[in-house]
Design a protein around this motif. Sequence first.
Motif, short mmCIF file in Angstrom:
data_model
loop_
_atom_site.label_atom_id
_atom_site.label_comp_id
_atom_site.label_asym_id
_atom_site.label_seq_id
_atom_site.Cartn_x
_atom_site.Cartn_y
_atom_site.Cartn_z
N THR A 80 30.66 35.92 31.66
CA THR A 80 32.09 36.33 31.13
C THR A 80 32.84 35.27 30.37
N LEU A 89 32.14 45.49 24.77
CA LEU A 89 31.92 45.62 26.13
C LEU A 89 30.87 46.66 26.60
N ALA A 115 32.71 46.59 30.70
CA ALA A 115 32.65 45.22 31.20
C ALA A 115 31.91 44.45 30.99
N THR A 153 29.51 41.38 32.37
CA THR A 153 29.40 40.88 33.75
C THR A 153 28.60 39.59 33.52
N ILE A 213 32.70 40.07 37.20
CA ILE A 213 32.45 41.17 36.03
C ILE A 213 34.07 41.31 36.01
N GLY A 219 36.65 43.40 32.63
CA GLY A 219 36.66 44.43 31.65
C GLY A 219 38.01 45.39 31.72
N THR A 220 37.64 46.41 31.19
CA THR A 220 38.69 47.58 31.34
C THR A 220 38.39 48.73 31.87
N THR A 221 39.16 49.52 32.24
CA THR A 221 38.85 50.75 32.71
C THR A 221 40.32 51.91 32.54
N ALA A 243 35.33 47.74 40.86
CA ALA A 243 35.63 48.26 39.34
C ALA A 243 35.77 49.93 39.38
#
Length: 476
Positions: A152, A401, A425, A427, A436, A438-440, A471
């Motif tokens: 990351t 990503l 994401a 990792t 990990i 990222g975005t969601t 996540a």
Amino acid sequence: MPLGRTWQVVAGSAAIGLAVALGAVAASGPWDSGQRTAERRHAADRDRVLAAAGHRHTPPPRTPAVTPPAPSAAPVLLPAPASATGAGKGASAGSASATGTAPDPAALKALLDPLMASDGLGTLRTGIVVDAATGTVLYDHRAATPSTPASTTKLATATAALATLGAGHRLTTTVVLGKDGRVVLVGGGDPTLELGGLADDTAAALKARGATSVRLGYDTSLYSGSSLHPIGHNENLAPVTALMVREGRLDDSDSGTADRSFTPARDAADAFADLLRDRGITVEGAVSEHSGRGGTRLAAHQSAPLDELVERMLTNSDNDLAEALARQVARATGRPASFAGGAAAIPDVLRRLGVPLPGASFHDGSGLDGTDKVAATTLARILALAASPAHPELRPVLTGLPVAGFTGTLADRFRATRGAGVVHAKTGTLTGTNTIAGTTVTPAGRLLAFAFLTDGTTDADAAQSALDRLATALTR
């Protein structure tokens, strides 16, 4: 998976898995028009060629023209009111626009705390969830505690490179004719280099000068310091040198682990000599290191634009590109192009962007160094910044990503879960470390940035599964 299929599978997975609106799926990237940078350029070049030819079957040119980046997805990423951005350090008036309602922090805590207590995680567990629209911290579990970031780290490297060099920057490898008559292949720090076109142009330039017999040298002076990463010679990374072909890989792979050359610069020069011979140029004697400073340029090869290199680096977790870009950031900020130079330059750029760096310690650009330390809050703030309309130059940090269940290092994760296609994401994995970040997007369409890190793990698979559950929980 071919890049051309990326948007198709993401759109399909979102429709099947969560039936999220198209705008919300874009927010989960956010992807401009649902496409990566490279895909937009390829489509634009193809359409331009077909339109000019008047039919559908004309092949694109060998070297596509560079087209301007598409505008950001305005319906998803609109500036939030200045008053909405004060909650949470690192937010700005250019944060992603609010869509729907943000998750309730108390409810999120009740959901995530039991998952943070999973037996699969290590002795150190940190995590954070940030509302990308306002910068508000929705969940914080020791988020300011530095931890080993592993790969990351590449989020920081990507951000520093884009902010410093610009999305259109290219890495240029040149061939020059020295004052002593020697032809010199000068490394420009492009680990993705392929030599065929450069050999074509060099042979043509030499023949135009009436030269069909030359001596050949190579120049790697763009970089300084040791070329060997602290982990030593490794299948994850070639010696870091300003001149190499295809990342020093000794097989036909273009990503992942592979046997690597111990002498990638010399190998590149030898391969270039063979290519010149194939084109009717005699190369006399042995190839050797030789300065190209002050030489007359004969030919040049440019890499893909930086935004595409960043996407490739993040999707495939490409360590060679990460170390190359760290050195480019070092050079651009007046530092030596070395491990130490890159490690000093990256946090300096992040500070100037307003990213918090509690306890941060960088030692490389790839995250292979287990002594790197980064807090979860740093990673989440980087991601929120990349979603901001105030920083469109950082958008490739998000478009690069991996997509859960479909692309890159997440292709085989999140299968048959709510996170498939919706979690995007980066990792990281080292012995005893799993991460990990990222975005969601929530079912209401709210874009969240998150980071979960754990150190002291004893079962990598169990730790990875625990992080995936964290996540995935954000998509409920």
